[in-house]
Scaffold this motif. Structure first.
Motif, PDB file in Angstrom:
ATOM      1  N   GLU A 102      -5.227   6.363   4.098  1.00 19.55           N
ATOM      2  CA  GLU A 102      -5.457   7.050   2.823  1.00 19.55           C
ATOM      3  C   GLU A 102      -6.370   8.260   2.994  1.00 19.55           C
ATOM      4  O   GLU A 102      -6.307   9.196   2.219  1.00 19.55           O
ATOM      5  CB  GLU A 102      -6.079   6.089   1.804  1.00 19.55           C
ATOM      6  CG  GLU A 102      -5.132   5.005   1.333  1.00 19.55           C
ATOM      7  CD  GLU A 102      -5.817   3.940   0.485  1.00 19.55           C
ATOM      8  OE1 GLU A 102      -7.057   3.993   0.299  1.00 19.55           O
ATOM      9  OE2 GLU A 102      -5.102   3.034   0.018  1.00 19.55           O
ATOM     10  N   GLN A 103      -7.200   8.238   4.036  1.00 19.37           N
ATOM     11  CA  GLN A 103      -8.215   9.270   4.205  1.00 19.37           C
ATOM     12  C   GLN A 103      -7.898  10.292   5.289  1.00 19.37           C
ATOM     13  O   GLN A 103      -8.485  11.371   5.310  1.00 19.37           O
ATOM     14  CB  GLN A 103      -9.566   8.623   4.515  1.00 19.37           C
ATOM     15  CG  GLN A 103     -10.060   7.738   3.410  1.00 19.37           C
ATOM     16  CD  GLN A 103     -11.338   7.010   3.769  1.00 19.37           C
ATOM     17  OE1 GLN A 103     -11.815   7.063   4.890  1.00 19.37           O
ATOM     18  NE2 GLN A 103     -11.904   6.324   2.802  1.00 19.37           N
ATOM     19  N   ALA A 106       0.821  -1.210   0.000  1.00 20.99           N
ATOM     20  CA  ALA A 106       0.000   0.000   0.000  1.00 20.99           C
ATOM     21  C   ALA A 106       0.858   1.265   0.000  1.00 20.99           C
ATOM     22  O   ALA A 106       0.335   2.371   0.074  1.00 20.99           O
ATOM     23  CB  ALA A 106      -0.945  -0.009   1.195  1.00 20.99           C
ATOM     24  N   GLU A 123      -8.711  -7.984   7.612  1.00 23.00           N
ATOM     25  CA  GLU A 123      -9.709  -6.914   7.631  1.00 23.00           C
ATOM     26  C   GLU A 123      -9.216  -5.720   8.440  1.00 23.00           C
ATOM     27  O   GLU A 123      -9.400  -4.563   8.038  1.00 23.00           O
ATOM     28  CB  GLU A 123     -11.034  -7.415   8.214  1.00 23.00           C
ATOM     29  CG  GLU A 123     -12.096  -6.332   8.272  1.00 23.00           C
ATOM     30  CD  GLU A 123     -13.389  -6.797   8.922  1.00 23.00           C
ATOM     31  OE1 GLU A 123     -14.291  -5.945   9.041  1.00 23.00           O
ATOM     32  OE2 GLU A 123     -13.500  -7.963   9.314  1.00 23.00           O
ATOM     33  N   GLY A 127     -13.682  -3.075  11.111  1.00 26.71           N
ATOM     34  CA  GLY A 127     -13.970  -2.176   9.994  1.00 26.71           C
ATOM     35  C   GLY A 127     -14.154  -0.722  10.371  1.00 26.71           C
ATOM     36  O   GLY A 127     -14.573   0.074   9.531  1.00 26.71           O
ATOM     37  N   ILE A 145      -5.223   0.622   6.405  1.00 30.66           N
ATOM     38  CA  ILE A 145      -4.732   1.182   5.142  1.00 30.66           C
ATOM     39  C   ILE A 145      -5.710   2.207   4.588  1.00 30.66           C
ATOM     40  O   ILE A 145      -5.315   3.308   4.185  1.00 30.66           O
ATOM     41  CB  ILE A 145      -4.455   0.052   4.124  1.00 30.66           C
ATOM     42  CG1 ILE A 145      -3.222  -0.748   4.563  1.00 30.66           C
ATOM     43  CG2 ILE A 145      -4.261   0.622   2.711  1.00 30.66           C
ATOM     44  CD1 ILE A 145      -3.013  -2.046   3.797  1.00 30.66           C
ATOM     45  N   LEU A 146      -6.987   1.880   4.582  1.00 30.87           N
ATOM     46  CA  LEU A 146      -8.005   2.814   4.107  1.00 30.87           C
ATOM     47  C   LEU A 146      -8.014   4.078   4.969  1.00 30.87           C
ATOM     48  O   LEU A 146      -8.094   5.193   4.451  1.00 30.87           O
ATOM     49  CB  LEU A 146      -9.384   2.141   4.118  1.00 30.87           C
ATOM     50  CG  LEU A 146     -10.544   2.975   3.580  1.00 30.87           C
ATOM     51  CD1 LEU A 146     -10.304   3.352   2.123  1.00 30.87           C
ATOM     52  CD2 LEU A 146     -11.847   2.200   3.717  1.00 30.87           C
ATOM     53  N   GLY A 147      -7.903   3.906   6.271  1.00 27.65           N
ATOM     54  CA  GLY A 147      -7.865   5.069   7.170  1.00 27.65           C
ATOM     55  C   GLY A 147      -6.680   5.964   6.890  1.00 27.65           C
ATOM     56  O   GLY A 147      -6.804   7.200   6.893  1.00 27.65           O
ATOM     57  N   GLU A 161      -6.604  -3.900   6.381  1.00 30.44           N
ATOM     58  CA  GLU A 161      -7.277  -3.193   5.281  1.00 30.44           C
ATOM     59  C   GLU A 161      -7.979  -1.938   5.790  1.00 30.44           C
ATOM     60  O   GLU A 161      -7.944  -0.888   5.141  1.00 30.44           O
ATOM     61  CB  GLU A 161      -8.266  -4.112   4.576  1.00 30.44           C
ATOM     62  CG  GLU A 161      -7.602  -5.166   3.721  1.00 30.44           C
ATOM     63  CD  GLU A 161      -8.571  -6.184   3.138  1.00 30.44           C
ATOM     64  OE1 GLU A 161      -9.785  -6.121   3.424  1.00 30.44           O
ATOM     65  OE2 GLU A 161      -8.089  -7.060   2.386  1.00 30.44           O
ATOM     66  N   THR A 162      -8.592  -2.029   6.963  1.00 34.22           N
ATOM     67  CA  THR A 162      -9.236  -0.865   7.571  1.00 34.22           C
ATOM     68  C   THR A 162      -8.189   0.205   7.878  1.00 34.22           C
ATOM     69  O   THR A 162      -8.404   1.395   7.622  1.00 34.22           O
ATOM     70  CB  THR A 162      -9.989  -1.270   8.855  1.00 34.22           C
ATOM     71  OG1 THR A 162     -10.992  -2.230   8.518  1.00 34.22           O
ATOM     72  CG2 THR A 162     -10.637  -0.071   9.529  1.00 34.22           C
TER      73      THR A 162
END
Length: 128
Positions: free
Chosen positions: A99-100, A21, A89, A113, A95-97, A92-93
């Motif tokens: 990014e935001q 990522a 999971e 999540g 990594i998404l966090g 992944e949560t």
């Protein structure tokens, strides 16, 4: 983001997932810090400007660790008997966090999540 994975999350799969990522990941195991006291580990994270990612709930103690002094502390909360999918999971949560939002100077609790974010509070000003 510069990340240090605590020994309880130091698997190659998790490190690889974060590296894929785009994150710079160092692990406690790779750096020979296994069994280092919490205070030593968090001091090294501060010196290296790395966000600590851990399962150790003790790092979520806001009275003991002033998270505003660090590049971020992420405590991952998993079920009592986690599966590989639970770990996947959670990462992944995370990594998404990342990014935001920015984790620097904050405490994140990642579970199922979701991310709970704690920011330092500004001291109240008093009139003189």
């Amino acid at each position: 983001m510069n990340i240090k994975l605590d020994e309880n999350l130091g698997s190659l799969r998790i490190a690889s997932q974060l590296r894929a990522a785009g994150h710079d990941v160092a692990t406690v195991k790779e750096q020979g810090l296994t069994s280092a006291p919490d205070e030593e580990l968090i001091t090294i994270c501060r010196q290296e400007a790395r966000c600590l990612v851990t399962l150790d709930r003790g790092f979520g103690n806001r009275l003991k660790f002033n998270f505003s002094e660090y590049a971020g502390i992420v405590v991952i909360r998993l079920p009592s008997h986690p599966s590989f999918d639970d770990y996947r999971e959670a990462i992944e949560t995370l990594i998404l966090g990342l990014e935001q939002a920015e984790v620097f100077g904050k405490l994140w609790i990642v579970r199922q999540g979701t991310i709970q974010e704690y920011q330092p509070t500004e001291p109240e000003e008093t009139e003189t």
